[in-house]
Design an enzyme around this catalytic site. Structure first.
Site, PDB file in Angstrom:
ATOM      1  CD  GLU A  55      -1.556  -2.343   2.096  1.00 37.45           C
ATOM      2  OE1 GLU A  55      -2.380  -3.108   3.005  1.00 37.45           O
ATOM      3  OE2 GLU A  55       0.086  -2.630   1.952  1.00 37.45           O
ATOM      4  CB  THR A 164      12.864 -42.574  -4.922  1.00 33.90           C
ATOM      5  OG1 THR A 164      12.992 -43.303  -3.957  1.00 33.90           O
ATOM      6  CG2 THR A 164      11.249 -42.073  -4.867  1.00 33.90           C
ATOM      7  CD1 TRP A 173      22.039 -36.259 -12.964  1.00 27.38           C
ATOM      8  CD2 TRP A 173      20.702 -36.063 -11.326  1.00 27.38           C
ATOM      9  NE1 TRP A 173      22.602 -35.642 -12.373  1.00 27.38           N
ATOM     10  CE2 TRP A 173      22.014 -35.148 -11.292  1.00 27.38           C
ATOM     11  CE3 TRP A 173      19.760 -35.667 -10.213  1.00 27.38           C
ATOM     12  CZ2 TRP A 173      22.216 -34.365 -10.018  1.00 27.38           C
ATOM     13  CZ3 TRP A 173      20.066 -34.929  -9.315  1.00 27.38           C
ATOM     14  CH2 TRP A 173      21.347 -34.275  -8.997  1.00 27.38           C
ATOM     15  CG  LEU A 207      19.407 -30.260   0.058  1.00 27.18           C
ATOM     16  CD1 LEU A 207      18.664 -30.680   1.413  1.00 27.18           C
ATOM     17  CD2 LEU A 207      18.652 -30.873  -1.163  1.00 27.18           C
ATOM     18  N   GLY A 324      14.607 -39.149   1.581  1.00 27.06           N
ATOM     19  CA  GLY A 324      14.388 -40.576   1.221  1.00 27.06           C
ATOM     20  C   GLY A 324      13.072 -40.902   1.843  1.00 27.06           C
ATOM     21  CG  LEU A 327      12.351 -37.021   6.757  1.00 22.89           C
ATOM     22  CD1 LEU A 327      12.038 -36.959   8.123  1.00 22.89           C
ATOM     23  CD2 LEU A 327      13.466 -35.886   6.494  1.00 22.89           C
TER      24      LEU A 327
END
Length: 392
Positions: A55, A164, A173, A207, A324, A327
């Site tokens: 604003e 995975t 990959w 990461l 993984g 978790l």
């Protein structure tokens, strides 16, 4: 009475709010447009916490033209003193005649008080226009304010048969370069990226957010293909903001490491803030990790829900989980995952390969995790599926 013109200007305010997608944490993403006699006289968005709100930017851009104008704001104007003065007071002082709000602020320090203050000053206020879109833009902020928990997304890359990694742990990959580049967008919009010690030991990941220039260019190109006119011009302007955002903010990296097995030389400890939750009391290891800039939190009760509540108290709105099956399974079983971002590669890895989430041996269908589809699209050669856990 709301009409089509109101929707047009609120849509513009939402476009502006989205420019803060990567930068406003822990604050919400907010846009504001000031319109007078059918003409836009000022606009702005919140860029970073501690800096002026949307604003204020719009009022500065409009000057005296704000008097008698309508303000379209994606979130209720604040009514309290924080790091900046109340925006409701600024709108009143500028003499706006009407304020259209997409969604009421979930922050208990505001929560309707901004709207009440505007109405007490005889300003017409209408609330709820394009509310769903405004909530979606600030889904993490609203979650933190209403549930005391961040919005948790689990990012998983898998084969078409839901695997995975190979049985030996090899996973680089499974998905292609385009999918891996797309992940950077999810990292950049998140306040924290969370992983487990198993992933750290197996893959030694960083990461962090990188290569956002390519991500911004891709998003710009997609918007240009889907839009035209003002939308295309807006994209051209917004791209520089996305590039700036990529250069200035890295999400907090969070590691769950019950026995404190992480090495002080782990790549995740490089180039940004790291928070490690542990049950260990190894003071020598503490000192070594703290020397690398990490914060170590010892938990008397090592509990995932406690971790998430602590992250919320630290101002974390959105958490991206990159972990993984162990978790991921624990988070799903604890009811702490809100959304799944799944990249599926056109390949099969077989039954011996590792799955997406260890949910244990379910004996009844009622134990399953039910999801609601949100979006499915092709990213390079892979599919990206987003789905929400039901009853969130």
């Amino acid at each position: 009475m709301l009409d089509a013109n109101d929707s047009q200007w609120m849509a513009r305010a939402l476009q502006l709010a989205e420019r803060g997608l990567y930068t406003t944490s822990p604050n919400p993403r907010v846009g504001c447009v000031l319109v007078k006699e059918g003409t836009m006289v000022g606009e702005g968005w919140h860029v970073r916490a501690g800096e002026p709100h949307a604003e204020i930017h719009a009022l500065r851009a409009s000057g005296e033209a704000a008097h008698g104008a309508t303000a379209y704001v994606t979130l209720e104007p604040c009514s309290h003193y924080g790091r900046t003065p109340p925006c409701a007071d600024a709108l009143i002082a500028a003499g706006v005649a009407r304020v259209v709000v997409a969604v009421q602020d979930a922050n208990p320090l505001v929560a309707g008080q901004g709207i009440a203050k505007l109405r007490a000053a005889n300003i017409e206020v209408e609330c709820g226009l394009m509310e769903a879109a405004a909530r979606e833009l600030n889904i993490g902020f609203i979650s933190r304010m209403t549930r005391g928990l961040p919005w948790v997304r689990s990012k998983i890359a898998a084969s078409l048969d839901g695997r995975t990694a190979l049985a030996n742990g090899s996973s680089k990959w499974i998905t292609g370069e385009a999918a891996r580049r797309d992940v950077q967008h999810w990292r950049a919009r998140s306040c924290a990226v969370l992983t487990g010690i198993g992933t750290v030991l197996a893959d030694d990941p960083q990461l962090n957010v990188r290569g956002m220039e390519a991500v911004a260019l891709t998003r710009w190109g997609e918007a240009l293909r889907c839009g035209k006119g003002d939308r295309a011009a807006d994209c051209a302007s917004a791209i520089s903001d996305e590039l700036d955002a990529a250069a200035v903010r890295q999400p907090l990296r969070v590691v769950l490491d019950r026995k404190l097995r992480i090495s002080p030389d782990a790549k995740i400890l490089q180039g940004g803030k790291v928070l490690i939750y542990t049950a260990s009391t190894d003071t020598n290891k503490y000192a070594a990790l703290q020397a690398r800039g990490a914060e170590v939190v010892t938990m008397v009760q090592y509990d995932l829900a406690v971790v998430m509540r602590d992250l919320a108290q630290r101002g974390i709105n959105e958490v991206l989980v990159e972990a993984g099956r162990t978790l991921n399974g624990a988070l799903f079983k604890a009811g702490l995952v809100d959304e799944l971002v799944l990249y599926l590669a056109p390949q099969m890895l077989g039954d011996a390969a590792r799955g997406m989430a260890d949910l244990g041996a379910l004996t009844q269908l009622q134990q399953r995790v039910e999801l609601a589809w949100q979006d499915v699209r092709q990213v390079g050669n892979d599919l990206r599926i987003t789905a929400r856990v039901k009853n969130v």
